[in-house]
Design an enzyme around this catalytic site. Structure first.
Site, short mmCIF file in Angstrom:
data_model
loop_
_atom_site.label_atom_id
_atom_site.label_comp_id
_atom_site.label_asym_id
_atom_site.label_seq_id
_atom_site.Cartn_x
_atom_site.Cartn_y
_atom_site.Cartn_z
N CYS A 172 -11.13 4.87 -2.66
CA CYS A 172 -10.71 5.87 -1.68
C CYS A 172 -10.44 7.20 -2.36
O CYS A 172 -9.77 7.23 -3.40
CB CYS A 172 -9.46 5.38 -0.96
SG CYS A 172 -8.75 6.61 0.17
N THR A 205 -0.53 5.31 -2.87
CA THR A 205 -0.79 6.09 -1.65
C THR A 205 -0.22 5.47 -0.39
O THR A 205 -0.06 6.15 0.62
CB THR A 205 -2.29 6.31 -1.45
OG1 THR A 205 -2.95 5.03 -1.35
CG2 THR A 205 -2.90 7.10 -2.60
N GLU A 213 -3.96 -0.97 -6.70
CA GLU A 213 -4.07 0.48 -6.79
C GLU A 213 -3.21 1.03 -7.92
O GLU A 213 -3.66 1.88 -8.70
CB GLU A 213 -3.66 1.14 -5.47
CG GLU A 213 -3.75 2.65 -5.51
CD GLU A 213 -3.12 3.34 -4.31
OE1 GLU A 213 -2.51 4.41 -4.49
OE2 GLU A 213 -3.22 2.79 -3.19
N SER A 252 -0.10 -3.15 1.62
CA SER A 252 1.15 -2.40 1.43
C SER A 252 1.42 -1.46 2.59
O SER A 252 2.55 -1.38 3.09
CB SER A 252 1.07 -1.60 0.12
OG SER A 252 2.22 -0.81 -0.05
N ASN A 253 0.39 -0.74 3.06
CA ASN A 253 0.63 0.21 4.15
C ASN A 253 1.05 -0.51 5.43
O ASN A 253 1.87 0.00 6.19
CB ASN A 253 -0.60 1.11 4.36
CG ASN A 253 -1.70 0.45 5.15
OD1 ASN A 253 -1.71 0.45 6.39
ND2 ASN A 253 -2.66 -0.15 4.45
N HIS A 270 -7.48 -4.87 2.02
CA HIS A 270 -6.58 -5.98 2.33
C HIS A 270 -6.72 -6.35 3.81
O HIS A 270 -5.83 -6.10 4.62
CB HIS A 270 -5.14 -5.60 2.00
CG HIS A 270 -4.84 -5.69 0.54
ND1 HIS A 270 -3.94 -4.87 -0.09
CD2 HIS A 270 -5.33 -6.50 -0.42
CE1 HIS A 270 -3.89 -5.18 -1.37
NE2 HIS A 270 -4.72 -6.16 -1.59
#
Length: 503
Positions: free
Chosen positions: A232, A329, A262, A404-405, A170
Site C-alpha cells: 500500500c 498506518t 507492516e 488491526s484497523n 487480513h
C-alpha cells in the site's frame, strides 16, 4: 561596460582573493577541478583558455571535489525496486487490469449495501431490521489496488509458479480466493521466519499490502524471481518518514505492534528504532528520557520491557536524545496523536522549546482510510447521545480477526459504552443464536443469546408483548468486501425472523 550584458567568470569571490574577469554575454565559461578555465561562444568555438591565478600570480587551489553521498537503507530498497523483474505501480499489467477490476466488482459488490448507500442517512429497513451503515467503511483504495495487482499477476503469468510472502490482506474471503487461484502461501515458523527454500529462479513472488522486510526483498532478489509489489502506498509513506529520521540522525519511535507484518517491514527500513504499542508504553519511554541517569538501572529495566521491540544496537541513553515519531498506518489515530503530544512535551521539557526541532520530528502517517472509518464509527456511537436519533441495539464490525484497523473500529464503541461485536465472517452468527466474536483484548469467544429478548420484544403497560424493530449499526474494516458484510446481515435478518416467530 554594462554588467547586465556580461557573463562573470570566477572560481571564487573577490573577497577570497581571486580575479574576476567579465566576458561578453555571447560567451560561456567552464571551470574544471584542475583550475583550468575554458571560455567559448555558444556556437561551440573556443575563445580562450587559462588557469585561474590568485592575486600573487600563483595557481589558485583546486575546487574541492564533491563529498561522497552517504548511503541509506532506502537506497538498497530502491535499487531492488528499479530492476526489470520488479512489478509495481499503475503502469504494470495494463492489458488485464480493466477486466480484473470488473471481476472484482462482480465478486465483492453487494446489492444490499448499495441500497443503503443510496439512502441519505445510509439506512435500510428490511425484514424487521433497521440497518444503519457507517458512511465510510469497507475496502479502501489501497486494498483494492493490492487485490487488483495480485489478481492481474495471476492472469499475466498463468504458466509460472506464484507465491505470496504473507496473507495479501487480513481478510479470509480474499485470501481463500487466492488459494483457489493456486497462489502458494509461504510458510513461516513460530519466530515468523519464512521458508523461501521452495522458490526457484523465474517464479513469481507477491509482496502483500503490508509490505515486506528489506531482508526478504534482498533474498528474493538473489533468487532472480519476478516480484509483484502490492504494498500500500500509505505504508511506503511511513518508510519515507523513517528514512527522514535516518537522514536527520533520529531514532524512530514507531507506534505499532512490533510483530505485525507492516511494522516488521517498517522496522527493517529504520536504522535505529523502538516500538511502542500504546500510550502506556510511550509513557515508559518518556519517563526514561526525563529521569534516567547513567548507572541507575533504568536502562536495564527499559530494555527488559522492549527487548523484542527495538533495534539490536539500541542504547536508550544514546538513542533517545533525538527522536522522530512514525506509526503503523492502521493504529487508533487518537492514541497516535496523544503519543505525539506526549513525546513533544517530553523533548521540550528535556531540551527547551528553542531546541525542540533539533530533538523531535513528527509527521502524520495514519492513513486517510483508517481515519475516516474511525470517524464514521464515532458518528454511529453518537446516535445514543442524540434524543432525536434511535438507539442502536448493537454495532456489528466485520473484518479479519488479524486486521488491526478493524480491531480499532471495535475499540471505539466499546470505549463509548455501546454494545458491539467484531466478526470475521458471516458464519460467526449461528442459527442457535450464538455469535463467535473477537473481544478488544484479542480473545475469540462464543456468546450465547446474541439477539436477546429485549432487542426483539417489548411489553406494553397492558402486559401485552409486541415485536420491536431491531436496530443495528454496521461497519467494516478497510480489507473487508461489501459482499462479506451482506452475508452477515443476511444471517441477522434470518435469525431475527426465526426468533420473532417464537412467542
Amino acid at each position: 561596460m554594462n554588467l547586465g550584458s556580461v557573463l562573470l567568470v570566477a572560481y571564487a569571490t573577490r573577497a577570497q582573493g581571486f580575479q574576476i574577469r567579465p566576458y561578453q554575454h555571447q560567451a560561456f565559461s567552464r571551470i574544471h577541478h584542475d583550475r583550468s578555465v575554458v571560455i567559448g561562444r555558444y556556437d561551440g568555438s573556443e575563445l580562450a583558455s587559462t588557469t585561474l591565478k590568485d592575486q600573487d600570480g600563483k595557481d589558485a587551489p583546486a575546487a574541492p571535489s564533491k563529498a561522497k553521498r552517504r548511503s541509506y537503507i532506502k537506497d538498497e530498497r530502491n535499487a531492488i525496486a528499479k530492476k526489470k523483474d520488479f512489478y509495481r505501480g499503475a503502469g504494470v499489467f495494463k492489458e488485464v487490469k480493466k477486466g480484473v477490476a470488473q471481476g472484482m466488482r462482480e465478486e465483492f459488490d453487494s446489492d444490499l449495501m448499495n441500497k443503503m448507500k443510496e439512502d441519505p442517512n445510509y439506512m435500510l429497513e428490511k425484514d424487521g431490521v433497521e440497518f444503519y451503515l457507517a458512511k465510510d467503511h469497507g475496502f479502501c483504495w489501497g486494498v483494492e489496488r493490492s487485490i487488483n495487482l495480485a489478481y492481474s499477476a495471476v492472469e499475466t503469468f498463468p504458466d509460472l509458479d506464484i507465491h505470496i510472502t504473507n496473507e495479501l490482506i487480513h481478510n479470509p474471503m480474499v485470501n481463500k480466493r487466492l488459494h483457489t487461484k493456486n497462489v502458494k502461501f509461504i510458510e513461516k515458523d513460530e519466530e515468523n521466519t519464512k521458508d523461501f527454500s521452495h522458490i526457484k529462479e523465474g517464479d513469481v513472488v507477491m509482496l502483500p499490502a503490508f509490505g515486506a522486510t528489506l531482508d526478504e526483498m534482498k533474498e528474493l532478489d538473489s533468487k532472480k524471481v519476478k516480484v509483484v509489489d502490492t504494498t500500500c502506498p500509505w505504508v511506503a509513506k511511513v518508510w519515507s518518514t523513517v528514512h527522514t529520521h535516518q537522514v536527520r540522525g533520529l531514532t524512530s519511535i514507531i507506534h505499532g505492534k512490533y510483530a505485525h507484518e507492516e511494522t516488521m517491514a517498517t522496522k527493517s527500513m529504520c536504522e535505529t528504532y523502538i516500538c511502542v504499542k500504546n500510550e502506556e508504553e510511550a509513557k515508559l519511554v518518556a519517563d526514561f528520557i526525563l529521569t534516567a541517569e547513567e548507572g541507575d538501572g533504568k536502562a536495564e529495566e527499559l530494555m527488559a520491557k522492549f527487548s523484542k521491540a527495538c533495534s539490536a544496537h539500541f542504547d536508550p541513553h544514546k538513542h533517545l536524545k533525538k527522536i522522530g515519531l512514525a506509526n503503523q498506518t492502521t493504529m487508533y489515530k487518537k492514541e497516535t496523536r496523544a503519543i505525539g503530544q506526549l513525546l513533544q512535551k517530553t523533548m521540550m521539557t528535556k531540551f527547551g522549546p528553542d531546541l525542540l526541532n533539533d530533538h523531535y520530528y513528527e509527521f502524520d502517517t495514519i492513513c486517510d482510510a483508517t481515519q475516516v472509518r474511525q470517524d464514521a464509527v464515532d458518528e454511529l456511537c453518537a446516535m445514543h447521545e442524540d434524543p432525536e436519533q434511535p438507539n442502536l441495539d448493537f454495532i456489528l464490525v466485520v473484518g479479519g480477526f488479524d486486521s488491526s484497523n478493524t480491531a480499532h473500529l471495535l475499540e471505539i464503541p466499546q470505549m463509548r459504552g455501546v454494545k458491539s461485536y467484531h466478526i470475521n465472517t458471516a458464519d460467526c452468527i449461528q442459527a442457535d443464536n450464538t455469535i463467535q466474536h473477537r473481544t478488544v483484548d484479542g480473545e475469540v469467544v462464543k456468546s450465547e443469546a446474541f439477539l436477546d429478548e429485549a432487542m426483539i420484544w417489548e411489553t406494553g403497560d397492558d402486559g401485552v408483548r409486541s415485536k420491536k424493530k431491531l436496530r443495528v449499526g454496521v461497519t467494516s474494516g478497510a480489507s473487508t468486501p461489501d459482499k462479506e458484510v451482506q452475508d452477515a446481515l443476511g444471517q441477522i435478518m434470518m435469525l431475527n425472523e426465526m426468533l420473532s416467530g417464537q412467542k
